[in-house]
Design a protein around this motif. Structure first.
Motif, PDB file in Angstrom:
ATOM      1  N   GLU A  81       0.854  -1.177   0.000  1.00 42.32           N
ATOM      2  CA  GLU A  81       0.000   0.000   0.000  1.00 42.32           C
ATOM      3  C   GLU A  81       0.896   1.235   0.000  1.00 42.32           C
ATOM      4  OE1 GLU A  81      -2.718  -0.033   3.223  1.00 42.32           O
ATOM      5  OE2 GLU A  81      -3.607  -1.963   2.697  1.00 42.32           O
ATOM      6  N   GLY A  82       0.438   2.295  -0.659  1.00 38.52           N
ATOM      7  CA  GLY A  82       1.222   3.524  -0.737  1.00 38.52           C
ATOM      8  C   GLY A  82       1.464   4.130   0.634  1.00 38.52           C
ATOM      9  N   VAL A  83       2.634   4.708   0.823  1.00 34.41           N
ATOM     10  CA  VAL A  83       2.988   5.362   2.084  1.00 34.41           C
ATOM     11  C   VAL A  83       3.423   6.793   1.770  1.00 34.41           C
ATOM     12  CG1 VAL A  83       4.492   5.337   4.107  1.00 34.41           C
ATOM     13  CG2 VAL A  83       3.759   3.174   3.064  1.00 34.41           C
ATOM     14  N   ASN A  84       2.591   7.761   2.181  1.00 33.57           N
ATOM     15  CA  ASN A  84       2.890   9.174   1.915  1.00 33.57           C
ATOM     16  C   ASN A  84       3.189   9.434   0.440  1.00 33.57           C
ATOM     17  OD1 ASN A  84       2.595   9.884   4.648  1.00 33.57           O
ATOM     18  ND2 ASN A  84       4.724   9.342   5.095  1.00 33.57           N
ATOM     19  N   GLY A  85       2.419   8.817  -0.418  1.00 37.83           N
ATOM     20  CA  GLY A  85       2.594   9.026  -1.850  1.00 37.83           C
ATOM     21  C   GLY A  85       3.618   8.120  -2.492  1.00 37.83           C
ATOM     22  N   ALA A  86       4.364   7.375  -1.697  1.00 41.36           N
ATOM     23  CA  ALA A  86       5.396   6.484  -2.241  1.00 41.36           C
ATOM     24  C   ALA A  86       4.837   5.066  -2.392  1.00 41.36           C
ATOM     25  CB  ALA A  86       6.618   6.469  -1.335  1.00 41.36           C
ATOM     26  N   VAL A  87       5.233   4.407  -3.476  1.00 44.69           N
ATOM     27  CA  VAL A  87       4.798   3.021  -3.697  1.00 44.69           C
ATOM     28  C   VAL A  87       5.942   2.045  -3.457  1.00 44.69           C
ATOM     29  CG1 VAL A  87       2.997   3.660  -5.323  1.00 44.69           C
ATOM     30  CG2 VAL A  87       5.310   3.232  -6.179  1.00 44.69           C
ATOM     31  N   GLY A  88       7.123   2.580  -3.190  1.00 39.25           N
ATOM     32  CA  GLY A  88       8.286   1.736  -2.941  1.00 39.25           C
ATOM     33  C   GLY A  88       9.460   2.587  -2.494  1.00 39.25           C
ATOM     34  N   VAL A  89      10.589   1.947  -2.301  1.00 41.91           N
ATOM     35  CA  VAL A  89      11.785   2.670  -1.872  1.00 41.91           C
ATOM     36  C   VAL A  89      13.006   2.075  -2.568  1.00 41.91           C
ATOM     37  CG1 VAL A  89      12.139   1.189   0.146  1.00 41.91           C
ATOM     38  CG2 VAL A  89      13.093   3.499   0.133  1.00 41.91           C
ATOM     39  N   PHE A  90      13.917   2.946  -2.942  1.00 39.63           N
ATOM     40  CA  PHE A  90      15.157   2.543  -3.596  1.00 39.63           C
ATOM     41  C   PHE A  90      16.291   2.790  -2.602  1.00 39.63           C
ATOM     42  CE2 PHE A  90      18.908   2.863  -6.163  1.00 39.63           C
ATOM     43  CZ  PHE A  90      18.671   2.141  -7.326  1.00 39.63           C
ATOM     44  N   HIS A  91      16.828   1.720  -2.020  1.00 39.10           N
ATOM     45  CA  HIS A  91      17.953   1.839  -1.093  1.00 39.10           C
ATOM     46  C   HIS A  91      19.237   1.948  -1.914  1.00 39.10           C
ATOM     47  CE1 HIS A  91      15.404   0.964   2.300  1.00 39.10           C
ATOM     48  NE2 HIS A  91      15.008  -0.166   1.754  1.00 39.10           N
ATOM     49  N   ILE A  92      20.005   2.986  -1.674  1.00 43.67           N
ATOM     50  CA  ILE A  92      21.192   3.251  -2.486  1.00 43.67           C
ATOM     51  C   ILE A  92      22.398   2.537  -1.894  1.00 43.67           C
ATOM     52  CG2 ILE A  92      22.701   5.052  -3.412  1.00 43.67           C
ATOM     53  CD1 ILE A  92      20.255   6.933  -3.118  1.00 43.67           C
ATOM     54  N   PHE A  93      23.034   1.730  -2.695  1.00 42.37           N
ATOM     55  CA  PHE A  93      24.209   0.971  -2.263  1.00 42.37           C
ATOM     56  C   PHE A  93      25.460   1.824  -2.454  1.00 42.37           C
ATOM     57  CE2 PHE A  93      27.619  -2.182  -3.180  1.00 42.37           C
ATOM     58  CZ  PHE A  93      27.584  -2.862  -1.975  1.00 42.37           C
ATOM     59  N   LYS A  94      26.219   2.001  -1.367  1.00 40.29           N
ATOM     60  CA  LYS A  94      27.450   2.797  -1.411  1.00 40.29           C
ATOM     61  C   LYS A  94      27.199   4.192  -1.982  1.00 40.29           C
ATOM     62  CE  LYS A  94      30.703  -1.075  -1.671  1.00 40.29           C
ATOM     63  NZ  LYS A  94      31.804  -1.706  -2.423  1.00 40.29           N
ATOM     64  N   ALA A  95      26.240   4.900  -1.386  1.00 36.75           N
ATOM     65  CA  ALA A  95      25.926   6.259  -1.831  1.00 36.75           C
ATOM     66  C   ALA A  95      27.168   7.143  -1.735  1.00 36.75           C
ATOM     67  CB  ALA A  95      24.807   6.846  -0.985  1.00 36.75           C
TER      68      ALA A  95
END
Length: 201
Positions: free
Chosen positions: A48-62
């Motif tokens: 389910e959407g969370v605050n307008g977001a449908v997912g999250v992209f975790h950045i590896f070694k930002a």
């Protein structure tokens, strides 16, 4: 729009992963090295959407982990991009999900990028993948009327000064797009008169 066109061209060249990377870079405001390093498992969709977001992209070694948090993430608000990602990942064996989304090198991606740009007849624009980050920031800033600090946080710029350069360039291009053909002709004639006196690009 250019990013979407190039992504579709990559799909026509039978590179669904290249298409996916081209869509993710401006949406998540990723640096090229972050796009190369992030594994498949680092993208999570929400039921389910969370605050307008449908997912999250975790950045590896930002790249900015020395300035900001050690672990950094970007929300995914585009449901279509997330669905496309999940569809492409479904075809990848699960034991490979800990490997990078893009399987090749930066040179491999550049070769695919150049082929897609050539297929669209846009070679003269000298488009480069790194421009997707700045272009995505400008589009987000204008489309969603976001203030500069909010756009900077999403793109993880350490300074607003760099982001302002992208935004000012984008607005200048928009202004040029509103100039009529007669005005364009006059500007070109004036420009030709100064050739040899002022630098031209």
């Amino acid at each position: 729009e250019l990013a979407f066109a190039i992504a579709v061209a990559m799909l026509a060249l039978r590179s669904s992963i290249g298409c996916l990377c081209t869509l993710l870079m401006p949406h998540c405001l990723l640096r090229p090295e972050e796009r190369l390093a992030t594994p498949w498992s680092y993208v999570v969709g929400f039921s389910e959407g969370v605050n307008g977001a449908v997912g999250v992209f975790h950045i590896f070694k930002a790249k900015t982990r020395g300035y900001f948090a050690a672990k950094q993430s970007v929300p995914l608000e585009d449901r279509h991009i997330l669905r496309f990602f999940l569809a492409v990942r479904k075809a990848v064996p699960q034991h490979l999900w800990d490997f990078s989304i893009w399987p090749g090198s930066q040179a491999d991606f550049l070769k695919l990028w150049d082929s897609a740009v050539a297929a669209l007849g846009l070679q003269g624009l000298k488009l480069v993948p790194s421009g997707l980050r700045g272009g995505g920031a400008c589009w987000r800033h204008m489309a969603y009327a976001q203030n500069v600090p909010r756009t900077r946080r999403r793109g993880r710029w350490t300074s607003e000064k760099t982001l302002e350069i992208y935004l000012q360039m984008a607005y200048s291009f928009l202004a040029l797009g509103q100039i009529g053909p007669n005005a364009r002709m006059r500007i070109r004639r004036l420009s030709d008169l100064t050739r040899g006196i002022l630098p031209h690009q």
